[in-house]
Design a protein around this motif. Sequence first.
Motif, mmCIF file in Angstrom:
data_model
loop_
_atom_site.group_PDB
_atom_site.id
_atom_site.type_symbol
_atom_site.label_atom_id
_atom_site.label_comp_id
_atom_site.label_asym_id
_atom_site.label_seq_id
_atom_site.Cartn_x
_atom_site.Cartn_y
_atom_site.Cartn_z
ATOM 1 N N UNK A 29 -8.497 28.444 -42.026
ATOM 2 C CA UNK A 29 -7.946 29.130 -43.192
ATOM 3 C C UNK A 29 -6.955 28.233 -43.935
ATOM 4 N N UNK A 30 -6.145 27.502 -43.199
ATOM 5 C CA UNK A 30 -5.172 26.589 -43.816
ATOM 6 C C UNK A 30 -5.889 25.510 -44.616
ATOM 7 N N UNK A 296 0.479 23.151 -46.342
ATOM 8 C CA UNK A 296 0.455 21.695 -46.522
ATOM 9 C C UNK A 296 1.231 20.994 -45.420
ATOM 10 N N UNK A 297 2.429 21.493 -45.122
ATOM 11 C CA UNK A 297 3.240 20.817 -44.113
ATOM 12 C C UNK A 297 2.732 21.104 -42.704
ATOM 13 N N UNK A 298 2.068 22.219 -42.512
ATOM 14 C CA UNK A 298 1.414 22.439 -41.220
ATOM 15 C C UNK A 298 0.286 21.426 -41.034
ATOM 16 N N UNK A 299 -0.456 21.156 -42.097
ATOM 17 C CA UNK A 299 -1.498 20.138 -42.026
ATOM 18 C C UNK A 299 -0.911 18.761 -41.741
ATOM 19 N N UNK A 300 0.221 18.439 -42.365
ATOM 20 C CA UNK A 300 0.881 17.156 -42.105
ATOM 21 C C UNK A 300 1.302 17.068 -40.644
ATOM 22 N N UNK A 301 1.826 18.156 -40.105
ATOM 23 C CA UNK A 301 2.227 18.170 -38.700
ATOM 24 C C UNK A 301 1.024 17.929 -37.793
ATOM 25 N N UNK A 302 -0.110 18.551 -38.099
ATOM 26 C CA UNK A 302 -1.315 18.352 -37.299
ATOM 27 C C UNK A 302 -1.781 16.904 -37.392
ATOM 28 N N UNK A 303 -1.738 16.332 -38.589
ATOM 29 C CA UNK A 303 -2.144 14.939 -38.752
ATOM 30 C C UNK A 303 -1.233 14.001 -37.964
ATOM 31 N N UNK A 304 0.061 14.274 -37.992
ATOM 32 C CA UNK A 304 0.999 13.443 -37.224
ATOM 33 C C UNK A 304 0.735 13.558 -35.730
#
Length: 479
Positions: A29-30, A296-304
């Motif tokens: 969903x994100x 957006x920042x949840x996605x950045x956290x997952x990428x990190x």
Amino acid sequence: MQRVSNTNMDQEPTEHNAVSPTWPKFLLAVLTLLGVFKGRPLDACRPCYDCRHKRVDGDKSKVDTNCGAESRSDENRNMENNQEADGSSRPDCAVCSSLLWNADGKIVKDCSKAVPGWLNSRMCGVLSNLLVLILLGCSTFTLGWYVVTMWGQVRNINHLVSFFTSVDIISGVVLVCTLSNAVQYCHRGPVLDWSWYDILNQDYILRRLRCLAGRRFPLPKKVFLIFSLVWLLGNYTMQVGIQGRHHSSRIINDSVMPIGNSSVHLMRSAPTAFTILRTAMGISVSIISLAIYTCFWYNILIMRTALTAELNLVIVFIKRNTGNLDLCRRRVFEVDHDFRILHGLLATLMPFIVASSVLGLTVHITWNYEIYSEKDKDIAKRNLLINISIFTSKCFALILPLLAVGGINIDVIWQQFNYALMRQRNSLHEEFWERLLGFTAELQDERKAGHNLMLFLSLISLYLGRNLPEQRLDYTLDH
């Protein structure tokens, strides 16, 4: 901050094909809300740099274009990429094989089950990107309306700057999503360079998530999600309460006005209707924009987190190939390629967010000093809910990126990777470790984190926020 560790490094990955599990529904969903899926086949079988640029038939003037000549169709390009990554063209390439490792150390080539087919459709992609584009347009309109109505009014600078420093941060993130998705629509090839706009490329995200998914893929970083959702719910409740209370007072003021004064009533009724419409749009934009900002920042956290997991796999690869300097350098170069995409975005975005947040918080704290220093204590009471809402929104806009990035930048991940490599060095391959560590240090030195820019902007923000002339203190009044 999640550290790069050497857990189970002595255990070699089991190299047999596996299938990627379906990603968690909330994560899907994100990514859908961010406009990642555009109806294209999922293909994360990117071969290594050397395989993409190997010489053809000994002719050094030619470069193999199996990874994507622009004149070829997307279907042919994906087929050739898969064949080369599968090892059909270079079955002896250990680097290409290691790029397909999942969290369990198994080679994953089939990612067709990761995303449901109905979700990865063109219609879904168009609708999600249209939502982001409409949100960007509404945010721009709201900013323009505030600038036009308050331009030239010195006593409203405090209010204007306080609003502007909140909206521009969220609008900046929405703009990043819009530009990134626009580039993905224009450029259909694989991610081959270090451009920041590939942060929402579905193949880039797929490669990252493969490092987190094993036989099962539970939803990562649940604490961050709970924290964000609770904070969002609190902000939404306060904003609805503030707007409802404000417009109730406006309606009461209009109703007690003398009926005989029809000209004044007509002059006030139209602006009131416009204000209600503008406020309704503002509330809707605020709710959607904060949701996209959080996603957006949840996605950045997952990428990190995924980059940290891949660096663990790189250490496993290096231990298995200790002594082969060229091979290990090639593997480090591949992870550095993906690291630079995220680093390049955050090196610009984080200084902007920190500087804007410092300016907004400085202005807001200065405003608090003024209203609580006034003899009329009713001003502070009338603005209490607005005060809390503004403060929590500004803190949310600053703290969320800091938590997602793990600080100001992600350089610490690469530093921990270097420390983990240092722990593996031994006297049997002293020259190998010395040259490999020198290579990883050179890659880190090439990246600039933007600390000087952030410090400069923050100092200017502190000065500007503190040195404002006499301002209008009551935010509950329209004038």
